[in-house]
Structure formats: structure tokens, C-alpha cells
Design a protein around this motif. Structure first.
Motif, PDB file in Angstrom:
ATOM      1  N   ARG A  22     -19.645  37.306  18.062  1.00  0.00           N
ATOM      2  CA  ARG A  22     -18.927  36.116  18.499  1.00  0.00           C
ATOM      3  C   ARG A  22     -17.834  35.733  17.495  1.00  0.00           C
ATOM      4  O   ARG A  22     -17.985  35.926  16.281  1.00  0.00           O
ATOM      5  N   CYS A  23     -16.766  35.180  18.019  1.00  0.00           N
ATOM      6  CA  CYS A  23     -15.645  34.732  17.183  1.00  0.00           C
ATOM      7  C   CYS A  23     -15.057  33.477  17.804  1.00  0.00           C
ATOM      8  O   CYS A  23     -14.679  33.493  18.985  1.00  0.00           O
ATOM      9  N   THR A  24     -14.951  32.414  17.010  1.00  0.00           N
ATOM     10  CA  THR A  24     -14.379  31.153  17.468  1.00  0.00           C
ATOM     11  C   THR A  24     -13.404  30.635  16.425  1.00  0.00           C
ATOM     12  O   THR A  24     -13.722  30.624  15.245  1.00  0.00           O
ATOM     13  N   GLN A  25     -12.224  30.197  16.897  1.00  0.00           N
ATOM     14  CA  GLN A  25     -11.252  29.603  15.974  1.00  0.00           C
ATOM     15  C   GLN A  25     -10.859  28.216  16.477  1.00  0.00           C
ATOM     16  O   GLN A  25     -10.839  27.967  17.670  1.00  0.00           O
ATOM     17  N   ASP A  26     -10.555  27.335  15.512  1.00  0.00           N
ATOM     18  CA  ASP A  26     -10.191  25.963  15.888  1.00  0.00           C
ATOM     19  C   ASP A  26      -8.778  25.623  15.431  1.00  0.00           C
ATOM     20  O   ASP A  26      -8.457  24.442  15.230  1.00  0.00           O
ATOM     21  N   MET A  27      -7.955  26.635  15.254  1.00  0.00           N
ATOM     22  CA  MET A  27      -6.579  26.423  14.793  1.00  0.00           C
ATOM     23  C   MET A  27      -5.580  26.452  15.945  1.00  0.00           C
ATOM     24  O   MET A  27      -4.370  26.344  15.715  1.00  0.00           O
ATOM     25  N   ARG A  28      -6.069  26.624  17.161  1.00  0.00           N
ATOM     26  CA  ARG A  28      -5.231  26.713  18.359  1.00  0.00           C
ATOM     27  C   ARG A  28      -4.228  27.867  18.274  1.00  0.00           C
ATOM     28  O   ARG A  28      -3.127  27.776  18.823  1.00  0.00           O
ATOM     29  N   HIS A  29      -4.639  28.934  17.588  1.00  0.00           N
ATOM     30  CA  HIS A  29      -3.793  30.116  17.506  1.00  0.00           C
ATOM     31  C   HIS A  29      -3.784  30.856  18.839  1.00  0.00           C
ATOM     32  O   HIS A  29      -4.817  30.966  19.505  1.00  0.00           O
ATOM     33  N   ASN A  30      -2.624  31.390  19.190  1.00  0.00           N
ATOM     34  CA  ASN A  30      -2.520  32.109  20.454  1.00  0.00           C
ATOM     35  C   ASN A  30      -3.088  33.522  20.374  1.00  0.00           C
ATOM     36  O   ASN A  30      -3.699  34.012  21.316  1.00  0.00           O
ATOM     37  N   ALA A  31      -2.838  34.197  19.257  1.00  0.00           N
ATOM     38  CA  ALA A  31      -3.206  35.606  19.141  1.00  0.00           C
ATOM     39  C   ALA A  31      -4.505  35.771  18.345  1.00  0.00           C
ATOM     40  O   ALA A  31      -4.695  35.131  17.315  1.00  0.00           O
ATOM     41  N   MET A  32      -5.358  36.659  18.834  1.00  0.00           N
ATOM     42  CA  MET A  32      -6.622  36.961  18.158  1.00  0.00           C
ATOM     43  C   MET A  32      -6.854  38.466  18.134  1.00  0.00           C
ATOM     44  O   MET A  32      -6.369  39.188  19.015  1.00  0.00           O
ATOM     45  N   TYR A  33      -7.617  38.912  17.138  1.00  0.00           N
ATOM     46  CA  TYR A  33      -7.774  40.344  16.885  1.00  0.00           C
ATOM     47  C   TYR A  33      -9.199  40.649  16.436  1.00  0.00           C
ATOM     48  O   TYR A  33      -9.843  39.820  15.809  1.00  0.00           O
ATOM     49  N   TRP A  34      -9.634  41.862  16.737  1.00  0.00           N
ATOM     50  CA  TRP A  34     -10.854  42.404  16.163  1.00  0.00           C
ATOM     51  C   TRP A  34     -10.506  43.681  15.409  1.00  0.00           C
ATOM     52  O   TRP A  34      -9.876  44.587  15.958  1.00  0.00           O
ATOM     53  N   TYR A  35     -10.957  43.714  14.130  1.00  0.00           N
ATOM     54  CA  TYR A  35     -10.782  44.885  13.284  1.00  0.00           C
ATOM     55  C   TYR A  35     -12.150  45.388  12.827  1.00  0.00           C
ATOM     56  O   TYR A  35     -13.100  44.620  12.707  1.00  0.00           O
ATOM     57  N   ARG A  36     -12.200  46.667  12.502  1.00  0.00           N
ATOM     58  CA  ARG A  36     -13.348  47.187  11.770  1.00  0.00           C
ATOM     59  C   ARG A  36     -12.852  47.709  10.430  1.00  0.00           C
ATOM     60  O   ARG A  36     -11.711  48.198  10.311  1.00  0.00           O
ATOM     61  N   GLN A  37     -13.695  47.546   9.413  1.00  0.00           N
ATOM     62  CA  GLN A  37     -13.336  47.996   8.073  1.00  0.00           C
ATOM     63  C   GLN A  37     -14.412  48.939   7.563  1.00  0.00           C
ATOM     64  O   GLN A  37     -15.572  48.560   7.445  1.00  0.00           O
ATOM     65  N   ASP A  38     -14.002  50.159   7.249  1.00  0.00           N
ATOM     66  CA  ASP A  38     -14.905  51.191   6.757  1.00  0.00           C
ATOM     67  C   ASP A  38     -14.412  51.665   5.396  1.00  0.00           C
ATOM     68  O   ASP A  38     -13.195  51.696   5.132  1.00  0.00           O
ATOM     69  N   LEU A  39     -15.350  52.045   4.545  1.00  0.00           N
ATOM     70  CA  LEU A  39     -15.040  52.448   3.177  1.00  0.00           C
ATOM     71  C   LEU A  39     -13.988  53.548   3.164  1.00  0.00           C
ATOM     72  O   LEU A  39     -14.129  54.547   3.872  1.00  0.00           O
ATOM     73  N   GLY A  40     -12.948  53.354   2.369  1.00  0.00           N
ATOM     74  CA  GLY A  40     -11.915  54.374   2.223  1.00  0.00           C
ATOM     75  C   GLY A  40     -10.858  54.364   3.305  1.00  0.00           C
ATOM     76  O   GLY A  40      -9.903  55.145   3.227  1.00  0.00           O
ATOM     77  N   LEU A  41     -11.019  53.507   4.292  1.00  0.00           N
ATOM     78  CA  LEU A  41     -10.042  53.415   5.375  1.00  0.00           C
ATOM     79  C   LEU A  41      -9.445  52.020   5.423  1.00  0.00           C
ATOM     80  O   LEU A  41     -10.095  51.049   5.014  1.00  0.00           O
ATOM     81  N   GLY A  42      -8.231  51.924   5.935  1.00  0.00           N
ATOM     82  CA  GLY A  42      -7.651  50.612   6.155  1.00  0.00           C
ATOM     83  C   GLY A  42      -8.312  49.920   7.331  1.00  0.00           C
ATOM     84  O   GLY A  42      -9.039  50.548   8.111  1.00  0.00           O
ATOM     85  N   LEU A  43      -8.054  48.644   7.463  1.00  0.00           N
ATOM     86  CA  LEU A  43      -8.517  47.918   8.642  1.00  0.00           C
ATOM     87  C   LEU A  43      -7.961  48.584   9.897  1.00  0.00           C
ATOM     88  O   LEU A  43      -6.776  48.903   9.963  1.00  0.00           O
ATOM     89  N   ARG A  44      -8.826  48.791  10.866  1.00  0.00           N
ATOM     90  CA  ARG A  44      -8.394  49.426  12.107  1.00  0.00           C
ATOM     91  C   ARG A  44      -8.584  48.464  13.269  1.00  0.00           C
ATOM     92  O   ARG A  44      -9.659  47.888  13.437  1.00  0.00           O
ATOM     93  N   LEU A  45      -7.548  48.329  14.072  1.00  0.00           N
ATOM     94  CA  LEU A  45      -7.550  47.383  15.175  1.00  0.00           C
ATOM     95  C   LEU A  45      -8.340  47.943  16.355  1.00  0.00           C
ATOM     96  O   LEU A  45      -8.084  49.045  16.813  1.00  0.00           O
ATOM     97  N   ILE A  46      -9.275  47.134  16.851  1.00  0.00           N
ATOM     98  CA  ILE A  46     -10.110  47.550  17.988  1.00  0.00           C
ATOM     99  C   ILE A  46      -9.495  47.047  19.295  1.00  0.00           C
ATOM    100  O   ILE A  46      -9.171  47.828  20.194  1.00  0.00           O
ATOM    101  N   HIS A  47      -9.379  45.735  19.392  1.00  0.00           N
ATOM    102  CA  HIS A  47      -8.759  45.090  20.548  1.00  0.00           C
ATOM    103  C   HIS A  47      -8.019  43.859  20.067  1.00  0.00           C
ATOM    104  O   HIS A  47      -8.314  43.322  19.004  1.00  0.00           O
TER     105      HIS A  47
END
Lengths: 113, 109
Positions: A22-47
Motif C-alpha cells: 500500500r502507498c498513500t500520499q497527502d501532498m496532493r501530488h499528481n504523479a506517483m511511482y513504484w520502484y524496486r531497489q536491488d543491491l548493485g542496481l539503480g532504482l528500477r521503475l515498475i509502474h
């Protein structure tokens, strides 16, 4: 305090199980993202979602789905978890799809056995 | 393909200056970010460069050269709390962020 809240913070899951982060924000931001972070790799965008009601696929979308029914919430679902989905997952948001810096949640550490 | 390169790890002494480099090859360029990430925590925003030159913010400065595909983060008067990973990210032609693997900075007394 304004920001992004993720839940759970940590979870151990059997392979084949369904899981929603679950992910909830209260800043009224329009754009939201899901990343995964694995050792030795940069953040990778999922959706991502540029605005409520729309979603898009990122770099590594397979095995994951998202929905954006309203501005505040952006859940990530693993339909049938596999060990390769063991990772730290970060939800993030920014004011617009093209503008501003990203604000991150504290992360969800997921272990799939 | 798109690529962001940063050193994996650097070591510096408390009170000193350190420069963390980032080179990039991306499909388009719409800005470069630096983030700080302490172990077990979320990344937090440090700086944003979209034009060539140096941006200074307290002890931290960030430099960009678009023609060279190069940026650096300069940390002055290092403190123990600066021990963290530093992430470089480029906003590409689709306005998505491409992330480097991060540079782990170790500060020694």
C-alpha cells in the motif's frame, strides 16, 4: 506530517501468494511511482501514474499490477509472488509528471521464499 | 541503451572534501538529480541541475556539463552523518528518471 506512507514496512511471503503493497500520499501530488531497489542496481521503475485514473508500465512491470482510483492511493499488487521479486520497494510521488523532485516513502522490504 | 555510471564506493576523511562523479548516456536530457540515501532509509532530494554550471547549496554543490554527459556532487567539510549512498538520476526525453546504482560514501574520523 505531510508525506508518503507505505505498508507493510517488511513482509515475508511464500512463493505463489498474492500480496498488495500500500502507498498513500497527502501532498496532493499528481504523479506517483513504484520502484524496486536491488543491491548493485539503480532504482528500477515498475509502474507509474501521471494522474488519477491513469497508469503506465515502467522498466520492469512483469508480475506486478497497479491501480490509481484516486489522487492519494497507489497500491502495487504481486499476483503470484516469485523469489526474484524479493527486493525493497519504494513508492514515490511528485507534483507533476514532468516537474519537481521525487518524494519517497520509507520503503517496503519484501522477501519471497 | 541508457546508462548512468557512478563509482561504487568512495572513502573520505571527516572535515575533508569529496567529489562524486556521474556520467550518463540517455535518450534525451531534461535534468539531473542527486539524492542521498542513508542505509535502510528512503532517498532524499539533494540537488537538481538542468543548465550547465555549478549549483551551490550549503556544504553541497552539484555541477553539470551537458556536452560531456557529466555531473559531479561536491561535499565540503565532511561530517560523519554524510556517510550514505549518493544516487545520480537523469530525466530522459520521456521525463522518466534513469538511476545510477549509487555511490556508497564512507567517512572515516
Amino acid at each position: 506530517i505531510a508525506g508518503i506512507t507505505q505498508a507493510p514496512t517488511s513482509q515475508i511471503l511464500a512463493a505463489g501468494r498474492r500480496m498488495t503493497l500500500r502507498c498513500t500520499q497527502d501532498m496532493r501530488h499528481n504523479a506517483m511511482y513504484w520502484y524496486r531497489q536491488d543491491l548493485g542496481l539503480g532504482l528500477r521503475l515498475i509502474h507509474y501514474s501521471n494522474t488519477a485514473g491513469t497508469t503506465g508500465k515502467g522498466e520492469v512491470p512483469d508480475g506486478y499490477s497497479v491501480s490509481r482510483a484516486n489522487t492519494d492511493d497507489f497500491p502495487l499488487t504481486l499476483a503470484s509472488a516469485v523469489p526474484s521479486q524479493t527486493s525493497v520497494y519504494f513508492c514515490a510521488s511528485r507534483q507533476g509528471a514532468h516537474t519537481g523532485e521525487l518524494f519517497f516513502g520509507e520503503g517496503s522490504r519484501l522477501t519471497v521464499l | 541503451g541508457q546508462n548512468i555510471d557512478q563509482p561504487t564506493e568512495m572513502t573520505a576523511t571527516e572535515g575533508a572534501i569529496v567529489q562524486i562523479n556521474c556520467t550518463y548516456q540517455t535518450s534525451g536530457f531534461n535534468g539531473l538529480f542527486w539524492y542521498q540515501q542513508h542505509a535502510g532509509e528512503a532517498p532524499t532530494f539533494l540537488s537538481y541541475n538542468v543548465l550547465d554550471g555549478l549549483e551551490e547549496k550549503g556544504r553541497f554543490s552539484s555541477f553539470l556539463s551537458r556536452s560531456k554527459g557529466y555531473s559531479y556532487l561536491l561535499l565540503k567539510e565532511l561530517q560523519m552523518k554524510d556517510s550514505a549512498s549518493y544516487l545520480c538520476a537523469v530525466k530522459d526525453s520521456n521525463y522518466q528518471l534513469i538511476w545510477g546504482a549509487g555511490t556508497k560514501l564512507i567517512i572515516k574520523p
